[in-house]
Write a protein that holds these residues in place. Structure first.
Motif, PDB file in Angstrom:
ATOM      1  N   ASN A  55       0.816  -1.144  -0.045  1.00 32.28           N
ATOM      2  CA  ASN A  55       0.076   0.110  -0.241  1.00 32.28           C
ATOM      3  C   ASN A  55       0.899   1.323  -0.009  1.00 32.28           C
ATOM      4  OD1 ASN A  55      -2.034   2.177   1.629  1.00 32.28           O
ATOM      5  ND2 ASN A  55      -3.093   0.557   0.426  1.00 32.28           N
ATOM      6  N   TYR A  58       1.783   1.842  -3.566  1.00 27.88           N
ATOM      7  CA  TYR A  58       0.573   2.486  -4.518  1.00 27.88           C
ATOM      8  C   TYR A  58       0.724   3.975  -4.028  1.00 27.88           C
ATOM      9  CZ  TYR A  58      -4.337   3.475  -5.076  1.00 27.88           C
ATOM     10  OH  TYR A  58      -5.525   3.960  -5.740  1.00 27.88           O
ATOM     11  N   SER A  59       0.566   4.305  -2.665  1.00 29.16           N
ATOM     12  CA  SER A  59       0.353   5.644  -2.279  1.00 29.16           C
ATOM     13  C   SER A  59       1.590   6.589  -2.532  1.00 29.16           C
ATOM     14  CB  SER A  59       0.314   5.695  -0.555  1.00 29.16           C
ATOM     15  OG  SER A  59      -0.561   4.912  -0.375  1.00 29.16           O
ATOM     16  N   THR A 242      -3.092  14.772  -1.677  1.00 28.52           N
ATOM     17  CA  THR A 242      -2.983  13.298  -1.847  1.00 28.52           C
ATOM     18  C   THR A 242      -2.111  12.654  -0.660  1.00 28.52           C
ATOM     19  OG1 THR A 242      -2.473  13.424  -4.191  1.00 28.52           O
ATOM     20  CG2 THR A 242      -1.385  11.407  -3.153  1.00 28.52           C
ATOM     21  N   SER A 245      -4.146  12.004   2.604  1.00 26.17           N
ATOM     22  CA  SER A 245      -4.639  10.834   2.693  1.00 26.17           C
ATOM     23  C   SER A 245      -3.597   9.589   2.979  1.00 26.17           C
ATOM     24  CB  SER A 245      -5.582  10.265   1.577  1.00 26.17           C
ATOM     25  OG  SER A 245      -4.449  10.244   0.396  1.00 26.17           O
ATOM     26  N   SER A 246      -2.396   9.998   2.883  1.00 25.61           N
ATOM     27  CA  SER A 246      -1.163   9.072   2.986  1.00 25.61           C
ATOM     28  C   SER A 246      -0.178   9.350   4.005  1.00 25.61           C
ATOM     29  CB  SER A 246      -0.575   8.928   1.659  1.00 25.61           C
ATOM     30  OG  SER A 246      -1.205   8.803   0.474  1.00 25.61           O
ATOM     31  N   LYS A 249       0.121   6.876   6.785  1.00 22.27           N
ATOM     32  CA  LYS A 249       0.896   5.556   6.472  1.00 22.27           C
ATOM     33  C   LYS A 249       2.192   5.775   6.384  1.00 22.27           C
ATOM     34  CE  LYS A 249      -3.006   4.524   3.455  1.00 22.27           C
ATOM     35  NZ  LYS A 249      -3.365   4.281   1.972  1.00 22.27           N
ATOM     36  N   ALA A 265      -4.359   0.644   6.150  1.00 20.82           N
ATOM     37  CA  ALA A 265      -4.862   0.558   4.552  1.00 20.82           C
ATOM     38  C   ALA A 265      -5.848  -0.133   4.189  1.00 20.82           C
ATOM     39  CB  ALA A 265      -3.545  -0.205   4.020  1.00 20.82           C
ATOM     40  N   THR A 268      -8.957   2.064   5.616  1.00 14.13           N
ATOM     41  CA  THR A 268      -8.705   3.305   4.775  1.00 14.13           C
ATOM     42  C   THR A 268      -9.414   2.869   3.167  1.00 14.13           C
ATOM     43  OG1 THR A 268      -7.122   4.230   5.493  1.00 14.13           O
ATOM     44  CG2 THR A 268      -7.470   5.054   3.405  1.00 14.13           C
TER      45      THR A 268
END
Length: 487
Positions: A55, A58-59, A242, A245-246, A249, A265, A268
């Protein structure tokens, strides 16, 4: 029943808005279905620390895409309908393409040549230059796909937009689980995501090159400079959104809590699967706002009220039926239910802001949005850092909720001052307070269905009181319509 629904939509006066939103709904609906498929597989097969790294990959792809495009994708949207010479869609596409890929190649080369070990240790917790290389290839593919989707979206080619976006979501969100039979390592997942995106990117670029590109000599410094002046603050804003939301993490990953990243993750992913409504609506609404903000003021205000009412209904429905959702989640991931509704405040805030904050962009003040979202990131990061060692992923839930609350209030207030899109801001504030109250209360009662049911019923009644004039007017219209039809 269907005829009643159609009549209600006509009475609301939002038939065209709803129809336009529904035409773009295939992507978010399909994304939600992918989520329902992937979550059980991931939560029952993948160790939380491995999925946490997947994840993060991806982020970081999304973060890199926002950074390297330098806001030229937003300039592409903003000037798409301009009639001035030199701002044709193909020129705008080519400019963004050149800037985005150049940034990706240059920064990728510098990091891989000079700092491969520190960078891979910071991201993956181990030395892994190969996956770091794949990350930059993956970012390059996301950049090109972002531009291809924007071209399709702004030109009204809904079929192409839906096909491309669905393929992207399959590859980036689900395809890696097909390799689980071979290995659950994040390295294999990163290879599958990068390889899949590279193949479809090459395919669609070759098919559409005549519709998207102009010779590079048609790009001049003056035009590129004008796009950069507008785009750079937008890039900061997009990057901030962006990161918002990350950031949780990234903070947990920096502490080495990759298992907590995995739990966060999954929670979310469940929360953002309900963003299919704001995604479909926003995909249609952005071009509509840019084109009609002067001549559809009353409709825009009506839509805002209906969106607020819809947001309250969505939140209450999710709280009531969350137990069904978490039947999909297994093992160590199920603890995410305790802070799930705090994470839901982020997509709900995005849905509401779709009808409140366009004044920031339309009045060419993107720096306001950047500052607001940056402060929101800071709020989420500070709260996560302070609480992570004691609360783990729950700390990020608290941080996301506080950040979403600040960003939603600030962006709506500034947007309203620049371009009023609310008929009554006090009514909006009251409904927002009900939504926030429900999400916070769920942290304490998520295990008790009866209390949740009573709480949701009470808050719906309060929401009906807040919008009693709207509800009463709609009721009278329906009675008049169907009473007349009966006679």
């Amino acid at each position: 029943m269907l005829e009643i629904l159609r009549s209600v939509i006509r009475l609301l006066g939002i038939k065209d808005v709803l129809k336009g939103s529904l035409t773009y709904s295939a992507v978010p609906i399909f994304t939600a279905l992918i989520t329902l498929f992937v979550i059980p597989v991931v939560s029952y097969i993948y160790p939380a620390d491995e999925y946490g790294k997947i994840n993060l990959f991806y982020s970081l792809g999304l973060i890199g895409m926002s950074l390297f495009l330098a806001g030229f994708d937003h300039a592409f949207m903003r000037f798409f309908f301009e009639k001035e010479p030199g701002y044709s869609p193909r020129i705008l596409f080519t400019a963004a393409f050149v800037v985005g890929l150049s940034m990706d190649v240059i920064l990728g080369f510098i990091i891989l040549a000079l700092f491969p070990i520190p960078a891979s240790l910071a991201i993956f917790g181990e030395q892994d230059s190969l996956t770091l290389l794949m990350l930059f290839l993956y970012i390059g593919c996301l950049i090109v796909f972002r531009l291809l989707n924007t071209m399709a979206r702004m030109s009204g080619n809904r079929w192409r937009f839906n096909i491309q976006s669905i393929l992207q979501n399959i590859i980036t969100r689900a395809l890696f689980v097909a390799a689980a039979w071979y290995s659950t390592s994040y390295k294999i997942a990163a290879l599958v995501m990068t390889g899949g995106m590279l193949l479809v990117t090459i395919f669609f670029v070759l098919r559409q090159r005549k519709d998207c590109f102009v010779p590079f000599n048609e790009l001049n410094a003056k035009r590129m400079g004008a796009l950069a002046v507008f785009g750079f603050p937008c890039m900061l804003d997009s990057l901030a959104v962006t990161l918002n939301s990350s950031i949780g993490k990234l903070v947990l990953g920096n502490f080495g809590y990759f298992g907590e990243v995995g739990v966060l993750a999954i929670a979310t992913t469940l929360a953002t699967s309900f963003s299919m409504i704001p995604q479909a609506f926003g995909t249609y609404w952005a071009p509509f706002m840019y084109e009609h903000y002067e001549d559809e003021k009353e409709l825009i205000k009506d839509v805002h009220d209906y969106i607020m009412m819809l947001a309250l209904v969505i939140v209450t429905a999710i709280i009531l039926f969350q137990d069904i959702l978490f039947l999909l989640v297994g093992g160590e991931y199920r603890i995410g239910q305790s802070f799930f509704m705090l994470l839901m405040l982020a997509p709900i805030q995005s849905l509401i802001c779709e009808t409140t904050n366009y004044g920031i962009m339309i009045r060419n003040k993107p720096i306001y949005g950047t500052v607001i979202t940056t402060v929101g990131i800071g709020i989420c990061a500070v709260i996560t850092i302070l609480l992570a060692q004691f609360a783990g992923a729950f700390a990020t839930g608290v941080g996301v909720a506080c950040s979403a609350l600040f960003v939603g209030v600030a962006r709506s207030a500034v947007g309203y001052k620049l371009l009023p899109t609310m008929r009554n801001w006090m009514r909006t504030a009251a409904c927002s307070a009900l939504i926030v109250g429900l999400c916070i209360a769920n942290c304490f009662v998520y295990q008790d269905f009866l209390i949740r049911t009573f709480m949701c019923f009470l808050f719906l009644v309060l929401g009906l009181m807040v919008y009693r004039d709207r509800a009463s007017a709609l009721y009278r219209k329906i009675i008049s319509k169907f009473g007349h039809s009966t006679d």
